[in-house]
Design a protein around this motif. Sequence first.
Motif: not given
Length: 150
Positions: A29, A118-121, A123
């Motif tokens: 990220y 960015e989206r996400g675990e 992040g």
Amino acid sequence: MPTLRLEPLSAANIVAANALTLKKGQEAYATPVSYSTAEHTVNPAAAWPRVVLDGDEVVGFIKGNLDPDEPREEFRCCLWSINVKASAQGRGVGRFAVQALADEARSRGFERLTAIWERGEGGPEEFFLRLGFSPVGETQYGEVLGATHL
Ligand SMILES: CC(C)(COP(=O)(O)OP(=O)(O)OC[C@H]1O[C@@H](n2cnc3c(N)ncnc32)[C@H](O)[C@@H]1OP(=O)(O)O)[C@@H](O)C(=O)NCCC(=O)NCCS
């Protein structure tokens, strides 16, 4: 934290700034594609790179891009990069660094600070939301374009 302070990026601290180790999974990220593809098309003189020190220890790095002449609004007054050392995360270092960038931008007359993430675990989305950024759009790579009023 009262002991936190900023220093311009320099020969004396660049090695430590480049060696900041993130938590597992966070590297993905650290540099959104929008920034890596635009890196060579922004004015180098507009960069505002600073290291964050806690006492004598380098615990973070932040880079802003502050260029009133930049035609792409998302890069005009933006948080280009922020990294906080794994062992120093969760203690307000990131907030301190972003507030310093916001202060600098405000003092130069900017009214809006943007960031791309960015989206996400694992992040940084929750971090940006806690700091007052709101999603205002999406980049061509599907990243979030966020902004906060200064
Ligand atoms: C994102 C990052 C800079 C945050 O730094 P940090 O020093 O841990 O953040 P802070 O301690 O200043 O946190 C500020 C606020 O965000 C919240 N926050 C930070 N990370 C969070 C997470 N992963 N989940 C939920 N909340 C989070 C904190 O709880 C805190 O809230 P509060 O002040 O209201 O209590 C750090 O995790 C990092 O270096 N990540 C890897 C690189 C990266 O993704 N950079 C962004 C590129 S776009």
